[in-house]
Design an enzyme around this catalytic site. Structure first.
Site, PDB file in Angstrom:
ATOM      1  N   LEU A  44       7.854  -5.867   0.894  1.00  0.00           N
ATOM      2  CA  LEU A  44       6.529  -5.281   0.685  1.00  0.00           C
ATOM      3  C   LEU A  44       6.130  -4.372   1.833  1.00  0.00           C
ATOM      4  CD1 LEU A  44       3.373  -6.691  -0.813  1.00  0.00           C
ATOM      5  CD2 LEU A  44       3.224  -6.053   1.594  1.00  0.00           C
ATOM      6  N   LEU A  45       5.661  -3.194   1.490  1.00  0.00           N
ATOM      7  CA  LEU A  45       5.001  -2.272   2.420  1.00  0.00           C
ATOM      8  C   LEU A  45       3.522  -2.287   2.100  1.00  0.00           C
ATOM      9  CD1 LEU A  45       5.881   1.460   3.106  1.00  0.00           C
ATOM     10  CD2 LEU A  45       3.704   0.870   2.030  1.00  0.00           C
ATOM     11  N   ASN A  46       2.671  -2.340   3.158  1.00  0.00           N
ATOM     12  CA  ASN A  46       1.251  -2.120   2.892  1.00  0.00           C
ATOM     13  C   ASN A  46       0.662  -1.142   3.908  1.00  0.00           C
ATOM     14  OD1 ASN A  46       1.596  -4.731   4.374  1.00  0.00           O
ATOM     15  ND2 ASN A  46      -0.630  -4.820   4.360  1.00  0.00           N
ATOM     16  N   ASP A  47      -0.249  -1.525   4.746  1.00  0.00           N
ATOM     17  CA  ASP A  47      -1.053  -0.566   5.502  1.00  0.00           C
ATOM     18  C   ASP A  47      -0.230   0.361   6.400  1.00  0.00           C
ATOM     19  OD1 ASP A  47      -2.816  -2.388   4.447  1.00  0.00           O
ATOM     20  OD2 ASP A  47      -3.945  -2.689   6.292  1.00  0.00           O
ATOM     21  N   GLN A  63       3.020  -1.632   7.858  1.00  0.00           N
ATOM     22  CA  GLN A  63       3.138  -3.089   7.796  1.00  0.00           C
ATOM     23  C   GLN A  63       4.213  -3.455   6.789  1.00  0.00           C
ATOM     24  OE1 GLN A  63      -1.116  -4.496   7.424  1.00  0.00           O
ATOM     25  NE2 GLN A  63      -0.144  -6.328   8.208  1.00  0.00           N
ATOM     26  N   SER A 107      -2.735  -5.011  11.037  1.00  0.00           N
ATOM     27  CA  SER A 107      -2.945  -3.577  11.217  1.00  0.00           C
ATOM     28  C   SER A 107      -3.505  -3.215  12.584  1.00  0.00           C
ATOM     29  CB  SER A 107      -3.868  -3.038  10.121  1.00  0.00           C
ATOM     30  OG  SER A 107      -3.175  -2.907   8.919  1.00  0.00           O
ATOM     31  N   ARG A 167     -10.301  -7.744  12.500  1.00  0.00           N
ATOM     32  CA  ARG A 167      -8.972  -7.128  12.528  1.00  0.00           C
ATOM     33  C   ARG A 167      -9.039  -5.601  12.392  1.00  0.00           C
ATOM     34  NH1 ARG A 167      -9.244 -10.366   7.913  1.00  0.00           N
ATOM     35  NH2 ARG A 167      -9.467  -9.282   5.911  1.00  0.00           N
ATOM     36  N   GLU A 224     -12.604  -3.587   6.294  1.00  0.00           N
ATOM     37  CA  GLU A 224     -11.242  -3.439   6.786  1.00  0.00           C
ATOM     38  C   GLU A 224     -10.974  -1.977   7.132  1.00  0.00           C
ATOM     39  OE1 GLU A 224      -8.408  -6.848   5.112  1.00  0.00           O
ATOM     40  OE2 GLU A 224      -8.678  -5.224   3.668  1.00  0.00           O
TER      41      GLU A 224
END
EC number: 3.2.1.26
Length: 473
Positions: A44-47, A63, A107, A167, A224
């Site tokens: 998984l890739l996210n931010d 991330q 992040s 965060r 966020e």
């Protein structure tokens, strides 16, 4: 497959090379591998994180949970670029390998400072009781791409002010002073943005300046990914308010990504964005979140987004891979609106311009192209993209010039944007699309259009003239 907490938080060194090779082989079987978007090799890739310019290169992290299409034990993967189009992995990874980030590298951001690139990020710590403590941690990368973490947290949580939702630090320089924004949930369970400054620009010594004042509205229950950038003397705040009342901004996604433009950013007796305008959706499409923006050394502003959403599954999950990043967009302000448009170097991917009359006939594509329509002298229409010979489409775009609307239709879901449409540029990359209206006045993005192997044509309900380029990286 349902992942248990134990599976999600296995240490990286507990996976063998054979495990990783099996994951890579499975991911390669996905029929939706992108051509010009950043996506993970596995997992998984996210931010997007750490978007910056240092040592004559553009730097970017994302991330990553390498072992499956779920949110597990996160790390950062490092990429560099010369042109903001072609990114390469350096092999450097920010791992969750200290007691302060043992439950994940979350992040953060980056700033070129003196002779190194300074990183600040949220480290999630969990003890045996599984209670979370978020620390804002630091690291630096030298010109030889060697990374060193700071041994102690830079900013500790203050649970008299916030919950453990604290965060996504964004570091930036303004008028010679270095600041940091952190998204948070107040102890009253409201979304807030905390503001800190580096005392005498010492990046290991931070002072809490309180909350950033930018709106009289309640910002949901958590903010966020706050980013503050500066464009032509204006201040632009980009952020993701979770639980935002839809009477403030209309949105259909699980969480919105929004921006606000203000006249100035001030600190002192008040930490505020002066004369801040209304909140506006950054993207009117289906899946866009966690946008990270920054000012380059020459003052120009750029942004990149995660084309995905938290708590969402995708067809690629069965190949143990999920998530992509948007194209890099250059930002500008016109008529008090934030414009976003792909960087100029994207044009170098164009192959052989075609001027076509598109009608109710199929024009075959590779599902990797840019389509441009000048609507100033043309009629309303319904575009079918990623369609088969029978006219079954993975994506439809309805242009209504009389009512100044554009409607996206995807698997019986719709998104509606209001704008006077003069020009439209559509970028298609297998399962991904990014649509830009009037050179970036409106943007509509998604990574969840998954055409089958026969859906690779385009057609129009009414005849329209288009330009078409195949895109090759």
């Amino acid at each position: 497959m349902k992942w248990s907490t134990k599976q999600r938080y296995r240490t990286y060194d507990s996976y063998s090379e054979s495990d990783l090779e099996s994951l890579r082989k499975l991911a390669l079987k996905s029929p939706w591998k992108s051509n010009f978007h950043i996506e993970p090799e596995t997992g998984l890739l996210n931010d997007p994180n750490g978007f910056s310019y240092f040592n004559e290169k553009w730097h970017l992290f994302y991330q990553h949970f390498p072992f499956g299409p779920v949110h597990g034990l996160k790390s950062w993967v490092h990429l560099v670029s010369d042109d903001l189009v072609h990114f390469e992995k350096t092999g450097l990874v920010l791992y969750p390998d200290t007691k302060y980030d043992n439950a994940g590298v979350y992040s953060g951001s980056a700033l070129a400072f003196e002779n190194f690139l300074f990183l600040i990020y949220t480290g999630n710590h969990r003890g045996e009781d599984w209670v979370r403590t978020p620390y804002q941690l630091g690291a630096k990368i030298d010109k030889n791409n060697q990374l060193v973490k700071f041994t102690e947290p830079l900013i500790y949580p203050d649970f008299s002010q916030t919950t453990d939702h604290f965060r996504d630090p964004q570091i930036f320089s303004f008028q010679g002073q270095i600041y940091c924004l952190i998204g948070a949930q107040s102890s009253q369970k409201n979304g807030i943005i905390k503001l800190y400054k580096a005392i005498e620009n010492n990046l290991t010594d931070w002072k809490d300046l309180g909350n950033l004042d930018f709106s009289k509205e309640k910002m949901g229950y958590m903010i966020e990914c706050p980013n503050l950038i500066f464009i032509n003397g204006r201040s632009v705040l980009v952020f993701c308010p979770q639980g935002l009342d839809k009477s403030i901004v209309k949105y259909d996604n699980i969480y919105p990504n929004v921006y606000v433009i203000a006249d100035d950013f001030t600190t002192g007796s008040k930490n505020q964005l002066k004369n801040a305008g209304q909140l506006i959706n950054l993207d009117e499409g289906f899946d866009c979140y966690a946008t990270q923006s920054f000012n380059a050394p020459d003052g120009s502003a750029y942004a990149i987004s995660w084309l995905g959403l938290p708590e969402t599954s995708y067809p690629t999950d069965k190949y143990n891979v999920q998530g992509v990043l948007s194209m890099v967009k250059k930002l500008s302000i016109k008529d008090n609106k934030l414009y976003q448009y792909p960087v100029e170097k994207m044009k170098e991917l164009r192959q052989m311009e075609q001027d076509l009359l598109l009608a109710d006939n199929n024009i075959i594509t590779s599902n990797s192209y840019e389509l441009e329509v000048d609507f100033r002298q043309q009629t309303s229409t319904l575009l079918s993209l990623m369609t088969n010979e029978k006219g079954d489409s993975a994506l439809k775009v309805e242009i209504d010039k009389e009512n100044n609307t554009i409607t996206l239709i995807r698997n019986y879901e719709k998104r509606l944007a209001h704008v006077k449409i003069e020009k439209m540029n559509v970028f298609i990359d297998q399962s991904i699309f990014e649509i830009f209206i009037n050179d970036g006045e409106k943007v509509l993005s998604d990574c969840r259009v998954f055409p089958n192997k026969n859906q690779y044509s385009i057609r129009s309900q009414n005849p329209i003239k288009i330009k078409l380029w195949e895109l090759k990286k």
